[in-house]
Design an enzyme around this catalytic site. Structure first.
Site, PDB file in Angstrom:
ATOM      1  N   CYS A  54       6.095 -14.301  53.659  1.00 18.76           N
ATOM      2  CA  CYS A  54       6.693 -14.382  52.327  1.00 18.76           C
ATOM      3  C   CYS A  54       8.214 -14.358  52.431  1.00 18.76           C
ATOM      4  O   CYS A  54       8.798 -13.438  53.023  1.00 18.76           O
ATOM      5  CB  CYS A  54       6.207 -13.218  51.473  1.00 18.76           C
ATOM      6  SG  CYS A  54       6.968 -13.146  49.834  1.00 18.76           S
ATOM      7  N   GLU A  90       9.893   8.844  27.694  1.00 17.40           N
ATOM      8  CA  GLU A  90       9.125   8.083  28.682  1.00 17.40           C
ATOM      9  C   GLU A  90       7.689   8.600  28.659  1.00 17.40           C
ATOM     10  O   GLU A  90       7.469   9.814  28.628  1.00 17.40           O
ATOM     11  CB  GLU A  90       9.726   8.260  30.081  1.00 17.40           C
ATOM     12  CG  GLU A  90       8.917   7.673  31.199  1.00 17.40           C
ATOM     13  CD  GLU A  90       8.653   6.199  31.024  1.00 17.40           C
ATOM     14  OE1 GLU A  90       7.474   5.822  31.043  1.00 17.40           O
ATOM     15  OE2 GLU A  90       9.617   5.430  30.856  1.00 17.40           O
ATOM     16  N   CYS A 133      13.407  -7.964  29.720  1.00 15.18           N
ATOM     17  CA  CYS A 133      12.929  -8.824  30.804  1.00 15.18           C
ATOM     18  C   CYS A 133      12.204 -10.041  30.271  1.00 15.18           C
ATOM     19  O   CYS A 133      11.730 -10.861  31.062  1.00 15.18           O
ATOM     20  CB  CYS A 133      12.028  -8.038  31.752  1.00 15.18           C
ATOM     21  SG  CYS A 133      10.510  -7.454  30.978  1.00 15.18           S
TER      22      CYS A 133
END
Length: 561
Positions: free
Chosen positions: A237, A383, A478
């Protein structure tokens, strides 16, 4: 991403160790981080969709496949067995480009805008669009290069999307995707520049420090093919960090561990500072390997009882973050420092401020917000992932004015964080005594930072957050479409997008990380014109089967789920 690879479940981010593109490969979202708002619970997806009318349209799966061209509805033939030549149009999200076959929208992988290609149709299951792989390039784009990885090809590994484009071209394509999302979903025209990371080499390889592989029948490791459960052997990879590349090339450290004969068994790898790699083949069981020989935290040998606790220490601007290996952390070595600098500059927190950090993960942004507000201020950090909260507590122990709360980010938890807006600040439950000094009436929240999962914060969370009237909100995203939808919600609450930076945290993939700054709009100013869930003629990111032709001049188009 953002390194943000892997949070799975209904629409959350990539798993922290999963290769980018997993969500697309499997046809369902994959966990991007071990973090909040599910970071992986289906309830988040329902919350994030609130107010998104594009999801309310009834399905029309029973209708015949037809195209309406020139006002005439005509049937579209099924794809021929032979290859089809297509002219490639604008870029779409998730590493695809748009083409047309007999009036039908075709999303083409392994192509670039402006090319003429020969494709093989791979998916005709949707009424209004098909998928295809470019198997031969007839007229190449000047941005095309030979993929550095032999597995980046039709039928090969699905982890990378843009290996066939130069790094500069990749960033331009990602910028077009962000621009298009803002145009379609937030009604904003804004030029976007995607920035390379400071430490990134010219080839965009060898950066990924956290990955999830699968076992192959011969005992090696591989990644999934695009939109498939097939495991493609990838012992070489190219985007793997050098430490990971070294161990996957000859994964003898897996011998005798767990059930290595099970093809497809997940193997999670984390490059550690120094010359070690943490790995796990079952939930909660982490070991460390060096130079190819397995060793747990106390000594050599993979079979000496249960693995001992493993800790990964990451350093950003001299501050150490002590993490359990499975806790989300950015996967590019330069990503954490890059985002800290961008968020700190955008937030402009001052001494004595009250700051929120939603979806705080291991406390990366909370730490630097705390340094900015000082002991006369306070930081409230939320969180839901317990391991992330434990890691944050260890890392931020020297900052007692940070209140860490193991809570999911929901409208109710955001509403109850602090007192009502524009009232005198008062310590919230769990804050250290004296964490906030008495003073004149001021906002309950001065600045807020949020780094939600891939599905975004959603209308209800955004509404409750902005009801606190912070002077600045810094949104780390994102997914461009989720960001654009939440920016549109902010416009309805009297906030405008004042700054947007985009970063190429995931070279060779379609993923891009954005840092957006929202501030109260001046009286009488108009914000984003688009409504959440709106779509133009290019189609919707959120409604399957809703694709129409892209309008002339549109820089990109979105891919429906």
């Amino acid at each position: 991403m953002s390194g943000r690879p892997a949070r799975p479940s209904s629409g959350t981010r990539r798993h922290p160790t999963a290769p980018d593109g997993t969500a697309e490969r499997t046809g369902r979202p994959v966990r991007h981080r071990a973090g909040d708002a599910a970071r992986d619970r289906a309830g988040d997806a329902a919350r994030d969709r609130a107010g998104d009318t594009s999801r309310d349209r009834p399905e029309r799966a029973d209708r015949d496949r037809t195209d309406r061209v020139g006002g005439v509805t005509r049937p579209v033939p099924v794809p021929p067995s032979e290859l089809v030549e297509l002219d490639v149009g604008p870029v779409a999200h998730r590493g695809l480009c748009v083409a047309r076959a007999g009036g039908r929208v075709v999303f083409v992988r392994h192509a670039l805008p402006g090319e003429r290609v020969r494709v093989r149709i791979t998916d005709v299951s949707h009424d209004r669009y098909w998928r295809a792989d470019a198997v031969e390039i007839l007229v190449a784009s000047p941005d095309r290069v030979a993929p550095p990885c032999p597995h980046a090809r039709p039928g090969g590994c699905g982890g990378c999307d843009w290996q066939h484009a130069t790094p500069a071209a990749q960033r331009r394509l990602k910028a077009r995707v962000v621009e298009d999302a803002l145009r379609r979903l937030a009604g904003l025209e804004r030029a976007v520049l995607v920035e390379a990371l400071p430490s990134e080499g010219p080839d965009g390889l060898g950066w990924r420090t956290r990955m999830r592989f699968s076992r192959t029948p011969d005992g090696g490791v591989g990644l999934r093919a695009h939109r498939s459960h097939e495991v493609v052997p990838t012992p070489d990879c190219k985007i793997a960090h050098p430490l990971l590349a070294r161990v996957i090339a000859d994964p003898v450290f897996l011998t005798g561990d767990g059930s290595p004969e099970v093809t497809g068994q997940a193997v999670e790898l984390v490059a550690m500072p120094g010359d070690a790699v943490a790995y796990s083949t079952r939930s909660g069981g982490w070991r460390v390997t060096e130079t190819g020989l397995a060793a747990d935290a106390e000594g050599p040998g993979p079979d000496r009882g249960e693995p001992a606790p493993v800790e990964v220490v990451e350093t950003v601007e001299g501050r150490e973050f002590r993490l359990e290996p499975g806790v989300f952390w950015q996967v590019h070595p330069a990503a954490a420092a890059t985002l800290v600098a961008a968020v700190r500059e955008a937030a402009a927190a001052a001494a004595g401020d009250t700051a929120l950090d939603l979806y705080c993960g291991a406390g990366l942004f909370a730490a630097f917000l705390a340094e900015a507000v000082g002991p006369t201020g306070r930081v409230i950090a939320l969180e839901s992932d317990e391991a992330a909260v434990r890691s944050a507590a260890r890392s931020l122990a020297d900052l007692p004015w940070v209140s860490l709360r193991s809570l999911r980010v929901t409208p109710a938890t955001v509403r109850g964080l602090v007192g009502a807006a524009d009232q005198p600040a008062a310590p919230a439950d769990g804050l250290p005594a004296g964490g906030a000094t008495p003073g004149p009436a001021r906002r309950a929240v001065d600045v807020a930072v949020l780094d939600p999962p891939r599905t975004g914060a959603g209308r209800e969370v955004m509404t409750e957050l902005l009801a606190h009237r912070p002077r600045r909100v810094v949104y780390v995203a994102c997914d461009p479409a989720a960001l654009a939808r939440d920016v549109a919600v902010a416009a309805g609450e009297g906030y405008r997008l004042t700054e947007l930076r985009a970063f190429d945290l995931f070279p060779m993939t379609s993923h891009v990380e954005c840092v957006a700054t929202l501030e109260p709009a001046p009286a009488g100013a108009t914000g984003a014109a688009g409504a959440t869930g709106s779509e133009d003629a290019a189609g919707s990111e959120d409604a399957a089967g809703s694709v129409e032709p892209a309008r002339p001049g549109t820089g990109s188009t979105a891919l429906p789920r």
